[in-house]
Design an enzyme around this catalytic site. Structure first.
Site, short mmCIF file in Angstrom:
data_model
loop_
_atom_site.label_atom_id
_atom_site.label_comp_id
_atom_site.label_asym_id
_atom_site.label_seq_id
_atom_site.Cartn_x
_atom_site.Cartn_y
_atom_site.Cartn_z
N ASP A 121 0.88 -1.17 0.00
CA ASP A 121 0.00 0.00 0.00
C ASP A 121 0.92 1.22 0.00
O ASP A 121 2.10 1.13 0.30
CB ASP A 121 -0.88 0.00 1.26
CG ASP A 121 -1.82 1.20 1.30
OD1 ASP A 121 -2.36 1.58 0.24
OD2 ASP A 121 -2.00 1.79 2.38
N SER A 122 0.33 2.37 -0.31
CA SER A 122 1.11 3.60 -0.26
C SER A 122 1.55 3.91 1.17
O SER A 122 2.47 4.67 1.38
CB SER A 122 0.28 4.75 -0.80
OG SER A 122 -0.93 4.84 -0.08
N GLU A 177 -4.82 9.57 9.18
CA GLU A 177 -3.42 9.59 9.65
C GLU A 177 -3.32 10.24 11.03
O GLU A 177 -2.50 9.87 11.86
CB GLU A 177 -2.55 10.40 8.68
CG GLU A 177 -2.54 9.85 7.27
CD GLU A 177 -1.45 8.83 7.06
OE1 GLU A 177 -0.31 9.11 7.45
OE2 GLU A 177 -1.75 7.75 6.52
N CYS A 210 -10.86 3.58 -0.52
CA CYS A 210 -9.51 4.00 -0.13
C CYS A 210 -9.17 3.23 1.14
O CYS A 210 -10.03 3.09 2.02
CB CYS A 210 -9.49 5.51 0.13
SG CYS A 210 -7.98 6.09 0.91
N1 DGL Z 1 -3.71 3.92 -0.11
C1 DGL Z 1 -4.44 4.95 -0.81
C2 DGL Z 1 -5.70 4.40 -1.44
O1 DGL Z 1 -6.21 3.36 -1.04
C3 DGL Z 1 -4.81 6.09 0.10
C4 DGL Z 1 -3.64 6.90 0.63
C5 DGL Z 1 -2.89 7.66 -0.45
O2 DGL Z 1 -3.41 8.65 -0.97
O3 DGL Z 1 -1.80 7.23 -0.75
O4 DGL Z 1 -6.22 4.99 -2.35
#
Ligand code: DGL
Length: 273
Positions: free
Chosen positions: A19-20, A161, A193
């Protein structure tokens, strides 16, 4: 087909998840709940967070590095827990690699279709996911009769966050976004998200009763397990699996939170991608 038949003797290899950031732990939780004996490597690309406001070219470049890192760690498959990376990069990542890669959008759409009675669905997502149109396209593929509206909610990631999961400010931000919905008749909301399931208490309050909030985590975990069973690639050990948490920047403040979610079998390390 997402699983490679040549994987039949790969049952002992770990499952790679990325994940990001750490929002994808909501997806990892579902995977671990369904397959507690598997080993997992979770990569959080926290150094490049957020993906959700970046162009598809940039997100695809970042996501490629994450997939390549996990493949280099000899995982048996990759789960993209990030909606933005799934929306913008999954087709290209699959085209370029003969490797099983799962995304979160297809299972998220299936979850919504299982719940909507009015056939009206609202998708909450990052600006990049909304721009990609990946959710409406997948809804049209699975059930063209469903009406789908999308709302970009860029303030929700920072609120998650901040840990404001059940907080008046999060409730009012969500109400502000909801006022932008063109058709308020939906009965199902997709949390498109990874961070949004963390905000469930506030989002439920803002949306009110009678609205189902869904995300793809549980369906995705079921899809992965079925695929592994079909290719005889489930880990056969009865011992609990391990979780290696790898991040591209320091996450020391979240280590206790992660350990409270996943127990003491969690190892932490940093990687430079
Ligand atoms: N992980 C991203 C998503 O599910 C959300 C957080 C980001 O913007 O990196 O879209």
């Amino acid at each position: 087909m997402l699983l490679d038949p040549s994987m039949s003797n790969t049952s002992t290899k770990p499952i790679g998840v990325f994940d990001s950031g750490l929002g994808g732990l909501t997806v990892l939780k579902e995977l671990v709940a369904l397959m507690p004996n598997e080993n997992f490597i979770y990569l959080g690309d926290v150094a490049r967070l957020p993906y959700g406001t970046k162009s598809s070219t940039v997100v695809t470049r970042y996501a490629s590095r994450c997939v390549d890192y996990l493949v280099g760690r000899d995982v048996k498959l990759v789960v993209i827990a990030c909606n933005t990376a799934t929306a913008t990069a999954l087709p290209e990542l699959r085209r370029e690699r003969a490797f099983p890669i799962h995304g979160v959008i297809e299972p998220g759409v299936s979850a919504a279709l299982a719940h909507t009675r009015k056939k009206k669905v609202l998708v909450l997502a990052t600006p990049s996911t909304v721009k990609s149109d990946a959710y409406p396209k997948e809804f049209r593929r699975q059930d063209p009769s469903v009406s789908v509206e999308q709302l970009a909610c860029p303030l929700l990631v920072p609120l998650a966050e901040e840990g404001w999961f059940d907080h008046e400010v999060t409730v009012s931000v969500m109400r502000e976004y909801m006022a932008r919905a063109r058709d308020p008749e939906f009965d199902t909301v997709v949390l498109g998200c990874t961070h949004y399931p963390l905000l469930l208490p506030s989002l439920s309050r803002a949306l009110g009763p009678g609205i189902r909030l869904v995300h793809g985590g549980a369906n995705l975990a079921a899809q992965v397990k079925i695929g592994l069973q079909a290719s005889h690639s489930l880990r056969s050990s009865s011992q609990p699996g391990s979780i290696d948490l790898v991040a591209t920047d320091v996450i020391s403040s979240t280590v206790p939170l992660v350990q409270s979610l996943f127990g003491p079998h969690c190892n932490f390390s940093l990687v430079d991608l």
